[in-house]
Design an enzyme around this catalytic site. Structure first.
Site, mmCIF file in Angstrom:
data_model
loop_
_atom_site.group_PDB
_atom_site.id
_atom_site.type_symbol
_atom_site.label_atom_id
_atom_site.label_comp_id
_atom_site.label_asym_id
_atom_site.label_seq_id
_atom_site.Cartn_x
_atom_site.Cartn_y
_atom_site.Cartn_z
ATOM 1 N N ASP A 18 -6.979 0.608 6.936
ATOM 2 C CA ASP A 18 -7.359 -0.531 7.781
ATOM 3 C C ASP A 18 -8.830 -0.892 7.603
ATOM 4 O O ASP A 18 -9.656 -0.715 8.497
ATOM 5 C CB ASP A 18 -7.063 -0.240 9.251
ATOM 6 C CG ASP A 18 -5.615 -0.552 9.604
ATOM 7 O OD1 ASP A 18 -4.882 -1.012 8.709
ATOM 8 O OD2 ASP A 18 -5.226 -0.344 10.764
ATOM 9 N N LYS A 40 -11.436 5.217 13.330
ATOM 10 C CA LYS A 40 -10.855 5.899 14.480
ATOM 11 C C LYS A 40 -9.559 6.557 14.028
ATOM 12 O O LYS A 40 -9.055 6.289 12.927
ATOM 13 C CB LYS A 40 -10.593 4.925 15.633
ATOM 14 C CG LYS A 40 -9.736 3.726 15.259
ATOM 15 C CD LYS A 40 -9.615 2.743 16.414
ATOM 16 C CE LYS A 40 -8.815 1.505 15.993
ATOM 17 N NZ LYS A 40 -8.710 0.528 17.100
ATOM 18 N N THR A 87 0.856 -1.190 0.000
ATOM 19 C CA THR A 87 0.000 0.000 0.000
ATOM 20 C C THR A 87 0.889 1.237 0.000
ATOM 21 O O THR A 87 2.111 1.146 0.192
ATOM 22 C CB THR A 87 -0.929 0.029 1.226
ATOM 23 O OG1 THR A 87 -0.138 0.061 2.419
ATOM 24 C CG2 THR A 87 -1.843 -1.186 1.244
ATOM 25 N N GLU A 88 0.261 2.377 -0.196
ATOM 26 C CA GLU A 88 1.041 3.613 -0.180
ATOM 27 C C GLU A 88 1.529 3.903 1.234
ATOM 28 O O GLU A 88 0.923 3.501 2.230
ATOM 29 C CB GLU A 88 0.212 4.780 -0.711
ATOM 30 C CG GLU A 88 -1.005 5.132 0.103
ATOM 31 C CD GLU A 88 -1.731 6.351 -0.446
ATOM 32 O OE1 GLU A 88 -1.054 7.362 -0.729
ATOM 33 O OE2 GLU A 88 -2.962 6.286 -0.600
ATOM 34 N N LEU A 89 2.622 4.589 1.324
ATOM 35 C CA LEU A 89 3.270 4.883 2.598
ATOM 36 C C LEU A 89 2.890 6.283 3.077
ATOM 37 O O LEU A 89 2.844 7.230 2.288
ATOM 38 C CB LEU A 89 4.792 4.793 2.449
ATOM 39 C CG LEU A 89 5.618 5.151 3.690
ATOM 40 C CD1 LEU A 89 5.390 4.123 4.791
ATOM 41 C CD2 LEU A 89 7.093 5.253 3.334
#
Length: 622
Positions: free
Chosen positions: A180, A163, A115-117
């Site tokens: 997430d 969250k 995934t992108e950082l």
């Protein structure tokens, strides 16, 4: 998941380091495009995130890796991992974390996806790192999050675990994105999800009913906004998830919400935290004036402690220095720290108020009931000032705090004036309260339970929020005041209240002098030798004295019901104990007539012994 299908046979061996490895990779993906470094960026329950590098684009990426044995440990964990990957592969939005590739490494037995950082980590850690942030910046973050939620909801996706820990930041760009999605649910032809899963502090009340929709993400977003503005985790005042559950299901908001002094921010967050039927959608919230870029959001200090903050605050602070300078040229004296919280008993239409005075080791917690029908905030505040020796706060100020709490618990409540002149029929004009009032068995009664039947334990009395540390003297009727008579001839036992009228009146007078609506008198006051003390004014005669005595009466319906129930039980017990109860129990069922005469003497002796035991048991109960 096409990348996972590409992995097989010898192609998986390319997952080891390829080329000359001058980049210092620990491993690479099957194509050799992505390389993993040893630096760990984060660690979760199922996966570890490493820093990686995309050689094709020349950018750093996030290498997410999970051990297959850990993923396969439970079916739910496996489902969540693959759900996150499949959702990320299908979603393309500037507010959703970008997904690049995924595969399985057979020999290492790991599941990997790229995934992108985000250079600055999670929004929560970023906010803790930089406590001072303008409201303009928070509004920009909120708009990005809401756009991401609107995108998810339009495709029937509920995040379910939104969250600040699952929102990621690129600090150099001020950019936030939602990540997430492992707990996300896709509503395929169904209007609601039916599983309870998520983080308790951010879960909407309807999630516990296992039937909810996309509105749960809006509720979680409201909690995220509260955390962004206050830099405080929601419900941090609770010690365990059970306490959070009780507050959430009861509709009680976190304490941090009431510490918001920005009325516009509180209004905006309040829209997100209302019940599901009235909760707006993410698209509707995007139109709220609070998020308008044209608004002047230059306030750095979003959180400020007010003089009389709304409950349920555990503490309160005095006026700010600027307000004190405007009020008077001389420095104002420090006011007593005071907070008033309440609890609504819907079953009995009663409100129990808790007054917390002072701080640190000198804190005092005092509980008392508030009858919405008969009590007024001003009367209770005036009594508090007199009884608790509060010299640095005006009754009007305390009344405003009480009324604000009542309005919070009972939204339709309107303050009114109550005339005690109409209550002459209830109180004895001679000034003697109803003797039965002091026999109240209600554990929440502030006066009846203090002066009723009880123990002299100094551990304290239970209140609506737990034990009240009142290690002071209080009035009670000892068990010896209830006598039990035993008649051997008739084998009957009777229970009678042997308290004489004179002794009862003396005890009532002593109780009236040492306790009130707000609890028992202080220990220091009891040592004054009968004189007045700092917490109670001198006794006044005439109409004012009778009015004060009426005010101290607990007018709560729960006390009235408990008193009637107590009296009914005592009368019923007295009636039944006049009968041969033990003998009646022995005579139940078939009895041989021939054996009746021979066993009459032994049975009579046995009944006397049993009667003594039963009488002793009733004596112990009372």
């Amino acid at each position: 998941m096409s990348g996972a299908r590409r992995c097989g046979g010898r192609t998986s061996e390319r997952s080891s380091v390829v080329g000359d490895n001058r980049n210092g990779y620990v491993e690479t993906d099957p194509t050799g495009r992505y390389g993993r470094l040893s630096e760990v960026l984060g660690k979760g329950a199922m996966k570890t995130v490493y820093r990686g590098f995309d050689e094709l684009r020349g950018v750093e990426v996030a290498w997410n890796q999970a051990t297959i044995s850990d993923v396969l440990r439970t079916p739910d964990a496996l489902h969540r991992m693959y759900a996150e990957v499949s959702l990320l592969a299908d979603l393309r939005h500037d507010a959703i974390i970008a997904f690049h590739a995924s595969w399985v490494h057979p020999s290492r037995r790991t599941f990997n996806f790229i995934t992108e950082l985000f250079s600055s980590g999670t929004l929560r850690s970023y906010r803790l790192r930089y406590p001072r942030v303008s409201r303009r910046a928070v509004a920009a973050w909120a708009r990005a999050i809401l756009r991401g939620l609107a995108y998810l909801h339009a495709r029937g996706v509920i995040h379910r675990d939104l969250k600040c820990d699952n929102i990621f930041v690129n600090g150099h760009l001020g950019q936030v994105k939602i990540g997430d999605l492992g707990l996300a649910a896709v509503l395929r032809g169904c209007a609601s999800a039916r599983s309870v899963i998520g983080t308790p502090e951010f879960m909407a009340p309807e999630m516990y009913d296992e039937c909810y929709g996309v509105g749960v993400d809006v509720y979680s977003f409201g909690m995220c906004m509260l955390e962004m503005l206050t830099n405080e985790y929601p419900y941090s005042e609770c010690d365990n998830p059970a306490q959070i559950y009780k507050k959430v299901t009861a509709g009680k908001l976190p304490d941090a919400f009431y510490r918001l002094t920005d009325a516009d921010a509180r209004r905006f967050i309040g829209r997100c935290l209302v019940d599901a039927a009235h909760r707006p959608s993410a698209e509707e919230l995007l139109l709220d004036p609070f998020l308008s870029p044209s608004q002047n959001h230059d306030d750095h200090n979003i959180i400020a402690h007010a003089t009389a903050p709304p409950p349920p605050l555990p503490l309160a602070c005095s006026n700010s220095s600027e307000e004190q300078e405007e009020a008077a040229p001389a420095p104002a004296a420090k006011t007593t720290d005071m907070a008033i919280t309440g609890k609504l008993n819907k079953e009995h239409d009663t409100i129990f108020l808790k007054v917390q005075i002072g701080g640190g080791r000198n804190v005092r917690n005092i509980y008392f009931p508030f009858d919405v029908a008969n009590d007024t905030a001003m009367e209770v505040a005036t009594e508090m000032v007199k009884e608790l020796d509060i010299a640095d706060r005006e009754p009007t100020e305390i009344a405003a705090m009480i009324e604000q709490e009542i309005v919070r618990l009972v939204p339709g409540y309107k303050q009114h004036e109550y005339s005690y002149a109409d209550d002459n029929d209830d109180d004895d004009v001679s000034g003697h309260p109803n003797p039965f009032y002091y026999l109240s068995s209600s554990p929440t009664s502030s006066q009846g339970s203090l002066c009723g039947v009880g123990s002299t334990s100094s551990e304290g009395f239970p209140g609506p929020h737990g034990k009240v540390d009142w290690s002071r003297d209080y009035c009670y009727y000892p068990p010896s005041s209830v006598s039990v008579s035993d008649d051997d001839d008739s084998s009957t036992s009777s229970l009678s209240a042997a308290v004489s009228a004179s002794s009862l009146h003396q005890q009532q007078q002593h109780c009236s002098a040492s306790s009130s609506r707000l609890g028992p008198a202080s220990a220091s006051a009891s040592e004054d030798g009968g004189g007045g003390h700092a917490g109670r004014p001198r006794q006044r005669e005439g109409e004012e004295e009778r009015r004060r005595r009426r005010m101290s009466r607990n007018r709560s319906m729960v006390d009235m019901r408990s008193q009637l129930l107590h009296r009914t039980l005592v009368e019923e017990l007295n009636k039944r104990l006049f009968f041969n109860t033990v003998g009646a129990v022995h005579d139940i069922g078939f009895r041989d007539p021939t054996a009746a005469a021979s066993s009459s003497s032994s049975s009579s002796h046995h009944r006397r012994r049993s009667s003594n035991k039963i009488d002793h048991k009733h004596h112990y109960m009372f």
